[in-house]
Design a protein around this motif. Structure first.
Motif, mmCIF file in Angstrom:
data_model
loop_
_atom_site.group_PDB
_atom_site.id
_atom_site.type_symbol
_atom_site.label_atom_id
_atom_site.label_comp_id
_atom_site.label_asym_id
_atom_site.label_seq_id
_atom_site.Cartn_x
_atom_site.Cartn_y
_atom_site.Cartn_z
ATOM 1 N N ASP A 153 -19.881 4.749 1.327
ATOM 2 C CA ASP A 153 -20.037 4.315 2.723
ATOM 3 C C ASP A 153 -21.039 3.164 2.798
ATOM 4 O OD1 ASP A 153 -18.232 6.277 3.671
ATOM 5 O OD2 ASP A 153 -19.816 7.784 3.623
ATOM 6 N N GLU A 154 -22.320 3.523 2.878
ATOM 7 C CA GLU A 154 -23.354 2.485 2.860
ATOM 8 C C GLU A 154 -23.851 2.192 1.447
ATOM 9 O OE1 GLU A 154 -23.537 5.100 4.858
ATOM 10 O OE2 GLU A 154 -23.373 4.302 6.898
ATOM 11 N N GLU A 176 -16.039 -6.245 6.127
ATOM 12 C CA GLU A 176 -16.092 -5.394 7.319
ATOM 13 C C GLU A 176 -17.366 -5.650 8.114
ATOM 14 O OE1 GLU A 176 -16.915 -0.736 8.417
ATOM 15 O OE2 GLU A 176 -15.975 -1.189 6.483
ATOM 16 N N CYS A 177 -18.498 -5.762 7.411
ATOM 17 C CA CYS A 177 -19.769 -6.019 8.093
ATOM 18 C C CYS A 177 -19.757 -7.361 8.808
ATOM 19 C CB CYS A 177 -20.923 -5.954 7.098
ATOM 20 S SG CYS A 177 -21.286 -4.290 6.489
ATOM 21 N N THR A 222 -23.992 -7.069 19.203
ATOM 22 C CA THR A 222 -25.152 -7.958 19.009
ATOM 23 C C THR A 222 -26.411 -7.183 18.630
ATOM 24 O OG1 THR A 222 -25.523 -7.871 21.404
ATOM 25 C CG2 THR A 222 -24.261 -9.757 20.540
ATOM 26 N N ALA A 223 -26.545 -5.980 19.154
ATOM 27 C CA ALA A 223 -27.748 -5.188 18.855
ATOM 28 C C ALA A 223 -27.781 -4.750 17.397
ATOM 29 C CB ALA A 223 -27.801 -3.964 19.770
ATOM 30 N N ASP A 224 -26.628 -4.573 16.792
ATOM 31 C CA ASP A 224 -26.558 -4.121 15.398
ATOM 32 C C ASP A 224 -26.338 -5.270 14.419
ATOM 33 O OD1 ASP A 224 -26.866 -1.483 16.125
ATOM 34 O OD2 ASP A 224 -24.709 -1.143 16.361
ATOM 35 N N ARG A 225 -26.371 -6.511 14.903
ATOM 36 C CA ARG A 225 -26.012 -7.640 14.049
ATOM 37 C C ARG A 225 -26.952 -7.788 12.859
ATOM 38 N NH1 ARG A 225 -24.428 -12.578 17.464
ATOM 39 N NH2 ARG A 225 -22.675 -11.142 17.792
ATOM 40 N N ASP A 226 -28.255 -7.672 13.083
ATOM 41 C CA ASP A 226 -29.204 -7.805 11.976
ATOM 42 C C ASP A 226 -28.971 -6.732 10.918
ATOM 43 O OD1 ASP A 226 -30.362 -10.001 13.108
ATOM 44 O OD2 ASP A 226 -32.019 -8.890 14.045
#
Length: 221
Positions: free
Chosen positions: A154-155, A174-175, A185-189
């Protein structure tokens, strides 16, 4: 890399000694002693390829039907190289007696017999040998780091086989795609953060450099 070359050097010493020996066969082709090689990595492939096939019936047992040039795995993970460019099929070894895509389960050293199961249906079969070369390698050591085994695939991705490289390649893509979605946008980093742990001087350095180049090409060009 240094350890790998030291192993190959030791094999160059072992091979001539093995070829000078002459034992009664346990069922080899045309009365030749049978040498069974477990594994198709750096050690196993080298032995199977360089043994004198006129003197020995050489057979290979391995789940992987190819030799893999592991230093170039990071390049296949990001598409710099195609997967076929870093592998050499076991069956291309000149004069090879047989290849079995299977796993060795048990070895009876008294009767010189190996119990195996194929990787497709796990059907069991047995192979006798006169000489046995065990070159099965080792699994990735996680040092009992919490969460690594549970999140593998997974990760967490290892990098020892072609299917590992494919997983990493698909995960990176995928990322990128998930990071481009406006609602993420909140999870982009987090999605655009990649961590390379271990791997030695070759895999570690190249993984960093290649992932950086891949991000640059994918996002900015």
């Amino acid at each position: 890399m240094a350890k790998m070359f030291r192993k190959l050097t030791r094999l160059r010493v072992v091979l001539p000694a093995l070829q000078r020996r002459n034992l009664a066969t346990a069922g080899g082709t045309q009365g030749k002693p049978r040498v069974v090689v477990l594994g198709s990595g750096w050690g196993g492939f080298h032995v199977a390829k360089n043994l004198d096939k006129d003197k020995y019936d050489v057979r290979v047992i391995s789940p992987a039907n190819h030799f893999l040039f592991t230093p170039l795995l990071p390049s296949t993970a990001v598409g710099t190289l195609e997967f076929r460019c870093i592998q050499e099929p076991v069956r291309t070894i000149p004069g090879l007696g047989e290849y079995y895509q299977a796993k060795a389960r048990t070895i009876d050293f008294d009767t010189r017999e190996i119990s195996c199961s194929d990787i497709f249906k796990e059907k069991e079969f047995k192979i006798q040998y006169d000489f046995l070369v065990i070159a099965t390698g080792a699994k990735t050591n996680t040092f009992n780091t919490p969460g690594v085994d549970e999140r593998e695939g997974d990760e967490v991705m290892f990098l020892k086989h072609l299917y590992h490289s494919r997983k990493i390649r698909n995960r990176i893509l995928e990322c990128f795609e998930r990071a481009s979605v406006p609602s993420n946008t909140a999870d982009r980093d987090r999605l655009l953060s990649f961590v390379v742990v271990g791997g030695g001087t070759v895999l570690n350095r190249d993984s960093y450099n290649i992932i950086f180049i891949y991000i640059y090409i994918y996002i900015y060009i």
